[in-house]
Design an enzyme around this catalytic site. Sequence first.
Site, mmCIF file in Angstrom:
data_model
loop_
_atom_site.group_PDB
_atom_site.id
_atom_site.type_symbol
_atom_site.label_atom_id
_atom_site.label_comp_id
_atom_site.label_asym_id
_atom_site.label_seq_id
_atom_site.Cartn_x
_atom_site.Cartn_y
_atom_site.Cartn_z
ATOM 1 N N ASP A 86 0.756 -1.050 0.073
ATOM 2 C CA ASP A 86 0.076 0.053 0.060
ATOM 3 C C ASP A 86 0.767 1.130 -0.036
ATOM 4 O O ASP A 86 1.779 1.431 0.591
ATOM 5 C CB ASP A 86 -0.728 -0.110 1.222
ATOM 6 C CG ASP A 86 -2.066 -0.407 0.809
ATOM 7 O OD1 ASP A 86 -2.612 -0.285 -0.331
ATOM 8 O OD2 ASP A 86 -3.104 -0.788 1.893
ATOM 9 N N GLU A 184 -13.993 -2.098 -1.875
ATOM 10 C CA GLU A 184 -14.175 -2.266 -0.319
ATOM 11 C C GLU A 184 -15.695 -1.569 -0.077
ATOM 12 O O GLU A 184 -15.847 -0.468 -0.476
ATOM 13 C CB GLU A 184 -12.851 -1.707 0.356
ATOM 14 C CG GLU A 184 -13.567 -1.896 1.965
ATOM 15 C CD GLU A 184 -12.086 -1.428 2.772
ATOM 16 O OE1 GLU A 184 -10.930 -1.360 2.183
ATOM 17 O OE2 GLU A 184 -12.221 -1.602 4.038
HETATM 18 O O1 KIV Z 1 -4.647 -2.093 4.033
HETATM 19 C C1 KIV Z 1 -5.523 -3.013 3.627
HETATM 20 O O2 KIV Z 1 -5.509 -4.122 4.586
HETATM 21 C C2 KIV Z 1 -6.475 -2.904 2.736
HETATM 22 C C3 KIV Z 1 -7.562 -3.931 2.323
HETATM 23 C C4 KIV Z 1 -8.786 -3.779 3.263
HETATM 24 C C5 KIV Z 1 -7.899 -4.356 1.099
HETATM 25 O O3 KIV Z 1 -6.322 -2.169 1.845
#
Ligand code: KIV
Length: 286
Positions: A86, A184
């Site tokens: 991320d 989501e």
């Molecule tokens: O950070 C995370 O765990 C996510 C998931 C909810 C897809 O982005």
Amino acid sequence: MSKITAPSVRSSKVRNGSDPLVMVTAYDAPSARMADEAGVDLILVGDSVAMVVLGYDDTLQVTVDDLVHHTAAVARAKPGPFVVSDLPWMSYHLGVDDTVRNAARLIRAGAQAVKLEGGRKRVRHIEAIADAEIPVMGHLGLTPQSMHQMGGFKVQGKTSEAALALVADAKAIVAAGCFSIVLEGVPDAVAKMITDSVDVPTIGIGAGADCDGQVLVFHDVLGIEDRVAPKFVRRYASLKADGVAGLTAFAADVRTRAFPSEAETYHLSSSEADALQLYGGGKLSS
Ligand code: KIV
């Protein structure tokens, strides 16, 4: 099993006969090894690390340095699944150069792709990352980094207008270069409409059964986190309860001196024990 790559993920549409994609978050080497041995397709080093590992109330508190640290730990396990990391809040909001530099840091830490949240307003950032040859995953619907704008963690796309806006967002980020999209917290009919509208896979979390894959957070799916259970979480293990039971038994064994046993103890050879006895005696008598 053949190696999972960005192109192989990109072509995994259920409507074309693919099996649904399985993605789970992982934040360190042991969890990556578990995901690997379980045969999942993708590992997400999610910014959810903020909430499930680092004890924050939201995901806004983690930085690129934090995600680099956790991505590197996952990568050291050399997992088979495709690793996506991320881009945290404020790592892609200031400009495209900054965005690409931050994406590159995650790749150098061991990620094979990055994920960012948002629709049409993120198009130029997605294009820039893709231009740098980095696969980008999108994330639409309930985007936790927008929690203050959304007024909390709330299901999105609940009106026809909002649903159509999400479809337009999905088409825009796919045109910009996303190879897949996390959906989501959206109603299942909206997730289906988005899934039908794009030729890349959608991976749902709280988005119903019609996505091209499903993702859950490691600590939720294994019951390490047992305080909150969102409606969309199914727990497949009770590791928190097992862990507390194990630690309770350990504490009891220590207190009753049942631990450690003879078998769990290192011993000197009898000759060294005798020598030590003599040495100790000499010292004591001096
Ligand atoms: O950070 C995370 O765990 C996510 C998931 C909810 C897809 O982005």
